[in-house]
Write a protein that holds these residues in place. Structure first.
Motif, PDB file in Angstrom:
ATOM      1  N   GLU A   1       0.826  -1.205   0.000  1.00 30.16           N
ATOM      2  CA  GLU A   1       0.000   0.000   0.000  1.00 30.16           C
ATOM      3  C   GLU A   1       0.863   1.259   0.000  1.00 30.16           C
ATOM      4  N   GLU A   2       1.922   1.266   0.808  1.00 35.19           N
ATOM      5  CA  GLU A   2       2.806   2.428   0.870  1.00 35.19           C
ATOM      6  C   GLU A   2       3.527   2.633  -0.464  1.00 35.19           C
ATOM      7  N   ARG A   3       3.950   1.544  -1.042  1.00 34.42           N
ATOM      8  CA  ARG A   3       4.669   1.616  -2.309  1.00 34.42           C
ATOM      9  C   ARG A   3       3.766   2.181  -3.409  1.00 34.42           C
ATOM     10  N   ALA A   4       2.535   1.702  -3.456  1.00 41.24           N
ATOM     11  CA  ALA A   4       1.588   2.203  -4.465  1.00 41.24           C
ATOM     12  C   ALA A   4       1.302   3.680  -4.237  1.00 41.24           C
ATOM     13  N   GLN A   5       1.191   4.060  -2.957  1.00 36.93           N
ATOM     14  CA  GLN A   5       0.913   5.462  -2.641  1.00 36.93           C
ATOM     15  C   GLN A   5       2.080   6.354  -3.068  1.00 36.93           C
ATOM     16  N   PHE A   6       3.295   5.912  -2.793  1.00 37.48           N
ATOM     17  CA  PHE A   6       4.482   6.676  -3.195  1.00 37.48           C
ATOM     18  C   PHE A   6       4.547   6.807  -4.714  1.00 37.48           C
ATOM     19  N   ASP A   7       4.384   5.679  -5.392  1.00 38.34           N
ATOM     20  CA  ASP A   7       4.450   5.699  -6.861  1.00 38.34           C
ATOM     21  C   ASP A   7       3.366   6.603  -7.456  1.00 38.34           C
ATOM     22  N   ALA A   8       2.177   6.563  -6.855  1.00 38.88           N
ATOM     23  CA  ALA A   8       1.076   7.391  -7.373  1.00 38.88           C
ATOM     24  C   ALA A   8       1.382   8.877  -7.190  1.00 38.88           C
ATOM     25  N   TYR A   9       2.016   9.222  -6.056  1.00 37.17           N
ATOM     26  CA  TYR A   9       2.369  10.635  -5.848  1.00 37.17           C
ATOM     27  C   TYR A   9       3.404  11.089  -6.875  1.00 37.17           C
TER      28      TYR A   9
ATOM     29  N   LEU B   1      12.741  14.496 -14.939  1.00 31.51           N
ATOM     30  CA  LEU B   1      11.629  14.186 -14.049  1.00 31.51           C
ATOM     31  C   LEU B   1      11.058  12.809 -14.366  1.00 31.51           C
ATOM     32  N   GLN B   2      11.074  12.458 -15.638  1.00 34.38           N
ATOM     33  CA  GLN B   2      10.598  11.145 -16.071  1.00 34.38           C
ATOM     34  C   GLN B   2      11.309  10.036 -15.284  1.00 34.38           C
ATOM     35  N   ASP B   3      12.612  10.141 -15.204  1.00 31.74           N
ATOM     36  CA  ASP B   3      13.383   9.143 -14.446  1.00 31.74           C
ATOM     37  C   ASP B   3      13.178   9.306 -12.940  1.00 31.74           C
ATOM     38  N   ALA B   4      13.160  10.559 -12.517  1.00 32.07           N
ATOM     39  CA  ALA B   4      13.064  10.822 -11.076  1.00 32.07           C
ATOM     40  C   ALA B   4      11.746  10.293 -10.515  1.00 32.07           C
ATOM     41  N   CYS B   5      10.704  10.224 -11.358  1.00 33.16           N
ATOM     42  CA  CYS B   5       9.382   9.806 -10.894  1.00 33.16           C
ATOM     43  C   CYS B   5       9.032   8.384 -11.319  1.00 33.16           C
ATOM     44  N   ALA B   6      10.014   7.641 -11.810  1.00 32.23           N
ATOM     45  CA  ALA B   6       9.745   6.240 -12.192  1.00 32.23           C
ATOM     46  C   ALA B   6       9.297   5.460 -10.963  1.00 32.23           C
ATOM     47  N   PRO B   7       8.434   4.460 -11.170  1.00 29.87           N
ATOM     48  CA  PRO B   7       7.993   3.673 -10.014  1.00 29.87           C
ATOM     49  C   PRO B   7       9.190   3.030  -9.315  1.00 29.87           C
ATOM     50  N   LEU B   8       9.029   2.755  -8.033  1.00 30.44           N
ATOM     51  CA  LEU B   8      10.118   2.139  -7.246  1.00 30.44           C
ATOM     52  C   LEU B   8      10.440   0.749  -7.783  1.00 30.44           C
TER      53      LEU B   8
END
Lengths: 604, 604
Positions: free
Chosen positions: B569-577, B597-604
């Protein structure tokens, strides 16, 4: 059987008793009378002789008040009791009003005729509540008049049960862990430090704790009704009904404690002239404040000095609590085994369940009393938070539903309070989802670490957040303090939404009991007792943290857990608890129960 | 550049200025003088002319007090400032004491000579604080005497900067969302409902909100210093220095608002004779209470009636906040890109970082001011919670350490406040573990749902529990209110350990800023602003729940996240933000920043 299933009142109480009260009012020249639920000792559970509100109205809830005027009357209850009051009280006699919104003062202000004289018994009201009543009466142009004896007691007359007179006996050092003299001198030094000469102690639980005695004046808790004056040098005067004093008691109390009778109390208070005296307005009625003011004492309004030390259990008390919970957990596990086997093929009704559980507790040979009447709520009755099974309301457990059992026991070494919710037949997916949300909150509150200074209200949201996330909640507190062979509800700490400034301290016992209630459907509650552990720095950490150690040991119904909803941490925590139950309780139970427990405690 | 890096005081201030103050005391026949940090408007950030504590002592913290006697003096600060006060204040002149433990009253009680006369300026003290000072002086046998002008101002003399006189201009409806007349009539009805005839409003932020005006009298926030009397019919008298009144202002204020000068205020207060007048002891000094008492007004001590409505932003204010955060997030993202590229090869020093960030905000063309001096804390400076970079303390970011940047801006449509912590070079496993714990708390507080009535103090533990579990914590609040183009710290709500009875309400903006500080090592803080959403019943739920919607948009440094510590849940929340940041901020930035930013915001 200790528990009974009859109802001690019925709706005819109002029509039968209010005319008698009005007659007594007239004889005392009163136009009205105000009575709260509380008695002269501010007890939660009342001796029958002091359950004035029930006698006058029929209402048996644990909080409320009534105002009886010449031509009308009203009863005041809070949101927990809106259904029960309609069931128990004749609305032809009593208008039903909210205890919190406006309450008695607003009613008096609007309803008391100008120039009328409204009686009250100063032994029954806290000084703060009385101030509000007086202000309201003044606004109405009415006068509030103290009356002793009050017209309700006069009307009750010979029908009133006698005052309790259970013997008061020593509570030995092997259970209390600290000599009374040590407690008295410790508290006496605290009084000196705040510039006080004495404290007036009136809470029965404080009398019990301070003098290491236990009584039986109040149902379901070993409370001795009495009063004491604790002096700052550690000596004390203790006022007890001589009928309750056992021969061994004077020697047990020792030389520093002067044993006297309640009749000596007014004189003793008057001797406090010029002294600085601590009295707690939350537990001592207006009568004490007025008596001390008349005596010319300098009253310091402050918390009962026994309250915090009583709440922080010492090592001996904690060891006792662990023994009591092992014993009680084994009895409860035998009951849960019975429900899971015979109870599945032949679902019991609530009274059968309560009786069976009591029989297992009785069989321990150590049971002194229940710590409260067992709540067994089958199906929709489980959704009524303050439910108590009676012959009239008794319901049989149903396949495809839930049975909620909230119960506890009094043993010499400790007081227990535990709730388990079990599935009868196959639970629905919704039941499993809701049970799991409650479980997640319960687990969060069991594993949390926190620094010194943290209050229970700061932790409450941890237990609710999983329910909140899905638009659910429960309308009761999350945790209350529990005494050591004393009251099952004690302060000053509490885990609840309401802001609270009392920090949790090592040794405090507190319940962890989130729940979910589907009106007309079923109820879920998971309750363990846990105590606050000493601060210590976790491995790799920097700051000392307190935490909780769980006392209650009895399996949770794994059929109600939706394992896929749990995080890995929650799952491991649940499995570890069940494994601990198996390890510690298994050996205390008969072979068939132990075998069942093996399966019941298998990892998810 | 708006921000400067010099130090406005030095330890010579005490030795140089205290003798002048003592001389002025002697001329007024005083044996001592007490001054708090607060000024006559109870501002958090003071105009230079009112920073009396700094001029007298050298101490520039945001809370404190000083007592200057004939032969000794003491400065009082709280735990946040124990290091800073030693750096800034000459201990040969001032003894350093704790503001909270005992504080000024205990010092006065012990140090004020019997028979001495201690001066105080009634415009600078709250009525409650003054009561305590008076009681302490009485115990010492000393007398507390009001003095206006006070000896400190007299000693300061011509060296004192002039009072601020920035023009006060209309704040249009496109930003405020509600006409002043509507606000005044709404609040006037509230006054009527509580039986009050008027309210005295003195908080600059309330003046700004109530009359839809903004000024520039206080650094870093568009506050207009002034006072008002709001009548229960919605009309008002507004007292402003004529030098600050722009030609358009009278028409903007309309017929119902009488514009007067501060010199008219005493007469206006005296005209409240016999009226019931609301004054807030938390924001209005003792001077107002004394003036109203002398006038024969009936004072109702109650919260500033603007406080709660000001905190609950309307739809227009929230839309403005979103625009402001998009703009500000794009500027901050440009900065984070710069740190992640040039800053990695050539780590900047703190002043370079602050300057670069300010240049990106300035480039938006909409910047009215910073909302506070940017905190850039490299390595160990990041661990000092109330750090502000100066030329003397300036430190260069180091490879293998962290850079903490806490900053914000004032735009016409909203006020921002955001903290990001970024790794310079390769972070250690410990840094990643601690960052992840802070992140888990931040995410819990961002996603929580809660029912009406929940306070910020009930939610605080959610943000701390992950740190607590490992024996860590942070010594500051978790969240503060934020104004709409007003103060960056505003009440009445707050997310903090301290018990607080103000329930969170829809529209309140609050920061979410847990942190971790390793003394001598590094600092971590993650701060977003979020606002409280309207209650609504979640799918499948039963009860309406409020929640938070995040305003702040800027990437979090994914290199600092130990993904294995997160739940699904935390991981999904972080990725969604992070995905939301990419989606909304990406298009607002130049191509090279958007690509990064594309790379900086890639999913974990």
């Amino acid at each position: 059987m200790r528990q009974t299933f009859d109802e001690s009142t019925d709706p005819s109480f109002g029509p039968r008793h209010v005319p008698l009260i009005r007659k007594a009012m007239a004889e005392q020249g009163l136009d009205g009378f105000v009575t709260p639920h509380e008695d002269e000792h501010q007890n939660e559970y009342l001796p029958a002789a002091n359950d004035r509100l029930a006698w006058a109205t029929g209402f048996t809830g644990s909080a409320g008040a009534a105002v009886i005027l010449k031509d009308k009357a009203a009863i005041f209850v809070d949101g927990r009791y809106t259904l029960q009051v309609r069931d128990q009280v004749d609305q032809g006699v009593f208008e039903i009003r909210d205890l919190v919104e406006g309450g008695v003062p607003a009613y008096l202000e609007a309803a008391a005729p100008k120039g009328s004289v409204i009686g009250y018994d100063p032994r029954l009201h806290s000084p703060d509540a009385l101030e509000k009543l007086k202000a309201a009466a003044a606004k109405a142009g009415a006068q509030l008049k103290p009356v002793t004896p009050n017209p309700l007691d006069a009307a009750w007359g010979e029908a009133r049960p006698p005052q309790p007179a259970a013997p008061i006996s020593p509570h030995p050092l092997e259970y209390s862990g600290e000599e009374s003299a040590s407690k008295r001198h410790r508290l006496g030094e605290g009084l000196q430090a705040r510039g006080a000469d004495a404290a007036v102690v009136t809470a029965p639980a404080s009398i019990a704790w301070l003098f290491n005695v236990r009584g039986g004046d109040v149902i379901r808790s070993p409370l001795p009704i009495g009063q004491a004056i604790l002096n700052s040098d550690g000596s004390a005067r203790l006022f007890l009904d001589p009928a309750k004093v056992t021969p061994e008691l004077p020697a047990w109390l020792g030389n520093e404690v002067r044993l006297e009778t309640p009749a000596d109390l007014p004189q003793a208070l008057s001797e406090l002239k010029g002294k600085a005296v601590v009295v707690d307005p939350a537990v001592s009625s207006a009568w004490y404040f007025e008596a001390l003011a008349e005596a010319g004492a300098r009253v310091q309004r402050a918390e009962d000095p026994c309250l915090l030390p009583r709440a922080c259990k010492n090592a001996v008390e904690l060891a006792g609590a662990k023994r009591a919970h092992l014993r009680d957990g084994a009895a409860l596990t035998r009951f849960l085994h019975w429900v899971a086997t015979e109870g599945q093929s032949n679902p019991p009704d609530e009274i059968e369940a309560v009786s069976k559980l009591e029989s297992f507790r009785e069989a321990t040979g150590a049971l002194k009393d229940l710590s409260f009447d067992t709540i067994a709520g089958a199906a929709s009755n489980g959704a009524i938070v303050h439910y108590r099974p009676t012959s009239r309301l008794n319901k049989r457990a149903q396949k495809g539903s839930l049975l909620l059992i909230d119960s506890g026991a009094q043993y010499l070494d400790g007081t227990t309070d535990v709730t388990r919710t079990v599935a009868i037949g196959e639970p629905t997916p919704e039941m499993r989802e809701r049970f799991t949300l409650v479980l997640q909150g319960h687990l969060a509150l069991a594993r949390v670490k926190f620094p010194a200074g943290t209050t229970g209200s700061a932790l409450d949201a941890l237990a609710r957040a999983p329910l909140w996330s899905r638009g659910l909640d429960y309308d009761h507190g999350t945790g209350h303090g529990v005494g050591s062979y004393l009251g099952v509800h004690e302060g000053p700490h509490r885990i609840a939404k309401q802001p609270n400034t009392v920090a949790l301290r090592a040794g405090m016992i507190v319940s962890n009991e989130p729940g979910y209630y589907k009106e007309g459907g079923y109820g879920i509650r998971i309750e363990n007792l846990q105590f606050v552990t000493e601060p210590q720095v976790p491995d790799g950490g920097e700051r000392p943290m307190m935490g909780f150690e769980t006392l209650t040991l009895a399996p949770l119904d794994r059929r109600l857990v939706a394992a896929e909803m749990l995080t890995a941490e929650e799952r491991a925590q649940f499995d570890a608890y069940q494994a601990r139950v198996l390890r510690e309780i298994g050996p205390q139970t008969p072979a068939d129960v132990a075998a069942w427990l093996q399966d019941a405690c298998a990892p998810l």
